[in-house]
Each structure stands twice: as C-alpha cells, then as structure tokens.
Write a protein that holds these residues in place. Structure first.
Motif, mmCIF file in Angstrom:
data_model
loop_
_atom_site.group_PDB
_atom_site.id
_atom_site.type_symbol
_atom_site.label_atom_id
_atom_site.label_comp_id
_atom_site.label_asym_id
_atom_site.label_seq_id
_atom_site.Cartn_x
_atom_site.Cartn_y
_atom_site.Cartn_z
ATOM 1 N N VAL A 86 0.878 -1.110 -0.099
ATOM 2 C CA VAL A 86 0.013 -0.066 0.028
ATOM 3 C C VAL A 86 0.886 1.275 -0.115
ATOM 4 O O VAL A 86 1.794 1.437 0.664
ATOM 5 C CB VAL A 86 -0.992 -0.028 1.211
ATOM 6 N N ILE A 87 0.795 2.204 -0.782
ATOM 7 C CA ILE A 87 1.387 3.397 -1.083
ATOM 8 C C ILE A 87 0.470 4.562 -0.902
ATOM 9 O O ILE A 87 -0.568 4.530 -1.807
ATOM 10 C CB ILE A 87 2.374 3.419 -2.421
ATOM 11 N N ALA A 88 0.604 5.547 -0.059
ATOM 12 C CA ALA A 88 -0.107 6.620 0.078
ATOM 13 C C ALA A 88 0.319 7.836 -1.126
ATOM 14 O O ALA A 88 1.416 8.165 -1.091
ATOM 15 C CB ALA A 88 -0.156 7.162 1.595
ATOM 16 N N GLY A 91 7.502 21.661 5.419
ATOM 17 C CA GLY A 91 6.316 21.802 6.328
ATOM 18 C C GLY A 91 5.608 20.453 6.485
ATOM 19 O O GLY A 91 5.029 20.241 7.506
ATOM 20 N N PHE A 92 5.293 19.989 5.302
ATOM 21 C CA PHE A 92 4.565 18.699 5.236
ATOM 22 C C PHE A 92 5.357 17.611 5.938
ATOM 23 O O PHE A 92 4.529 16.750 6.571
ATOM 24 C CB PHE A 92 4.104 18.195 3.760
ATOM 25 N N ALA A 93 6.602 17.440 5.841
ATOM 26 C CA ALA A 93 7.411 16.513 6.649
ATOM 27 C C ALA A 93 7.119 16.448 8.001
ATOM 28 O O ALA A 93 7.213 15.339 8.546
ATOM 29 C CB ALA A 93 8.656 16.578 6.080
ATOM 30 N N ASN A 94 6.928 17.568 8.640
ATOM 31 C CA ASN A 94 6.611 17.708 9.902
ATOM 32 C C ASN A 94 5.328 18.073 10.369
ATOM 33 O O ASN A 94 4.920 18.441 11.590
ATOM 34 C CB ASN A 94 7.538 18.921 10.514
ATOM 35 N N LEU A 105 1.292 13.080 7.927
ATOM 36 C CA LEU A 105 2.304 12.270 8.180
ATOM 37 C C LEU A 105 2.148 11.181 9.497
ATOM 38 O O LEU A 105 2.272 10.215 9.561
ATOM 39 C CB LEU A 105 3.639 12.374 7.661
ATOM 40 N N LYS A 106 1.999 12.369 10.572
ATOM 41 C CA LYS A 106 1.906 11.665 11.927
ATOM 42 C C LYS A 106 0.539 10.934 12.141
ATOM 43 O O LYS A 106 0.815 9.844 12.760
ATOM 44 C CB LYS A 106 1.706 12.983 13.104
ATOM 45 N N PRO A 163 0.795 2.802 5.494
ATOM 46 C CA PRO A 163 1.440 2.507 4.262
ATOM 47 C C PRO A 163 2.892 2.123 4.354
ATOM 48 O O PRO A 163 3.635 2.521 5.242
ATOM 49 C CB PRO A 163 1.135 3.684 3.220
ATOM 50 N N ARG A 164 3.368 1.418 3.179
ATOM 51 C CA ARG A 164 5.081 1.035 3.259
ATOM 52 C C ARG A 164 5.573 2.340 2.956
ATOM 53 O O ARG A 164 6.859 2.501 3.197
ATOM 54 C CB ARG A 164 5.071 0.052 2.041
#
Length: 266
Positions: A147-149, A186-189, A193-194, A206-207
């Motif tokens: 599964v990939i988001a 900004g997206f990475a933190n 993702l959390k 997802p993987r």
C-alpha cells in the motif's frame, strides 16, 4: 525467470486505486499509461461495458469495484477503482475491505491485487483525513499487498507557501524559488504524516508515501511514482512484471536489467 515466463504467469499487473472524488485518480492513471484517452471498462467476466450504461449506473450511485479499467495505450495495467469509498459509509468500506481481503488471497497470482495506491488530495478543502481514510489504515487487512499513500494535488501547498512568503516581504522571484521546498519541509513535519504513521490504532500504515504535484500539467512527470512503486515491491516476480509493464521510465528498466544480469564466472 525471464519476461516471457512472467507474462505467462501474470499476464497483467493489477492496481487498486482508492481515494475521494476529485482526488486526481484518473489524471494519475492517464499519466502512468501516457495517454489522454479515457479507459475502457470491463466487468469481472471480461465483457466490455458500454460507457452510457456505466454513466447511468454512476448517476444512480452504483459502482462495482470488480470492474476493470484498461487504457489501450498500456493494456498491461489493470486498474480497479473504489469509487464511492470517500463517503465513509460502512457499506462502501465493507466492499473495499472484502475486495482487498479476497484479492490478497487469490490462488492465481494474475487475479491478485498487486499494489494499492491510496490517493489523498492536498488542495485546501481536503487536507484533513476523512473517516474513510482512518478506517482503511486502521482496519483494512491488505495482507501482503503493498500500500502506497499518494498525496495528490501537492502543488496546492506551494501556493500557500508562496502567499506566506510574500506576506513576510520576500520578493516574488525568491518566493517562487522557495515555495516548493518550504512546502515539502512543512509537510514532512505536519499532521498528515503523523496521522498516517503514528496515529494510535493505525495498525496498517502504508509502506511509503509519495507527494505528487502538477499531475494535471502537460509536462507532468510520474517517474517518482513508478520508481517508488518498484522499490516498494518486495516480491521479485511482481517487481519484474511491474518494471516491464510501465513505460514511463526507461532508466528504471535499464537499472533493473543491470541488477538482473548474472555474474560471469572468473
């Protein structure tokens, strides 16, 4: 096992694409298959479905996840669409859950779903996770399916960062150059993702995830999606099938061919 042997075992590579309406799913599939044409739709028995009949069914809210979408530009890919899943209703969720569970356990490898692409749009009105997404990543047993988001419409975040930089007195030229990097950082933190990887109860994250900006532009490049999907596949046969089916990255084919070359004896 060479490409012809694999083709006999798995004649087509199957992908289930999930996401809300207007998440950019069809746009992505057209990019992957390098076409502007709409797909042909077939039922589970292999009979082609008349577009008019299909449209009438959609207008009544009827959709069959078993239907197969095939683009004539690359018939080696078969796509299944979870249309209606974004509603978050139990009935729609149960259909997707049953479909993934059954297709992950198919005896014949050619009938299995080989990859799931879960599309989450990042345009302004859609950034919060819906109940459907929470349910899928916490409850849906996908077995061995990768599964990939896919965070689609990611360029919407560039626009936000551009406006923010301008408000801080940054020149338009510099803001244009900095916006994409600021958006990625900004997206990475950020919360998405959390929620995706660290949310309590999220037992099936997802993987990996991929950010896809500007897929609606004429010069859109989907190679990152192709290459990350290939990297994510841990079954060698599926990886080889996927690499040989895709036509977006010649470099990927060459890299894979080099890896597959047997070592010459000294």
């Amino acid at each position: 096992m060479d490409a012809s042997d694999i083709r006999q075992r798995i004649d087509r590579f199957r992908i289930l694409i999930i996401g809300r309406a207007n998440a950019g799913k069809t746009t992505i599939l057209k990019r992957v298959c390098n076409t502007r044409e709409n797909p042909e739709i077939y039922n589970s028995a292999g009979a082609k479905i008349d577009p008019a009949v299909l449209m009438a069914s959609r207008e009544r809210g009827v959709h069959d996840i078993e239907n197969e979408m095939v683009f004539q530009s690359n018939p080696g890919f078969v796509f299944h669409d979870s249309r209606g899943f974004e509603a978050g209703g139990q009935f729609e969720f149960d259909k997707v859950k049953a479909f993934t569970a059954s297709r992950s356990k198919e005896i014949y490898l050619s009938r299995r779903i080989h990859v799931i692409w879960y599309c989450i749009p990042m345009d302004e009105d859609s950034r919060a996770f819906t109940e459907a997404e929470v349910k899928f990543f916490s409850q849906c047993d996908t077995g061995s399916i990768a599964v990939i988001a896919l965070f689609t419409k990611f360029d919407a975040l560039y626009d936000d960062e551009f406006a923010e930089l301008i408000s801080k007195g940054v020149s338009r030229k510099d803001a244009q150059a900095l916006a994409s990097q600021h958006a990625k950082e900004g997206f990475a933190n950020g919360p998405q993702l959390k929620l995706l990887y660290n949310r309590k109860g999220n037992q099936r994250p997802p993987r990996c995830h991929i950010c896809l900006p500007d897929m609606d532009k004429d010069d859109a490049d989907c190679r990152i999606l192709i290459e990350r999907t290939a990297e994510t596949l841990d079954d060698h046969t599926l990886k080889q099938m996927f690499v040989s089916t895709q036509r977006s990255s010649l470099e990927l084919c060459m890299r894979f061919a080099v890896k597959m070359q047997p070592l010459k004896p000294h």
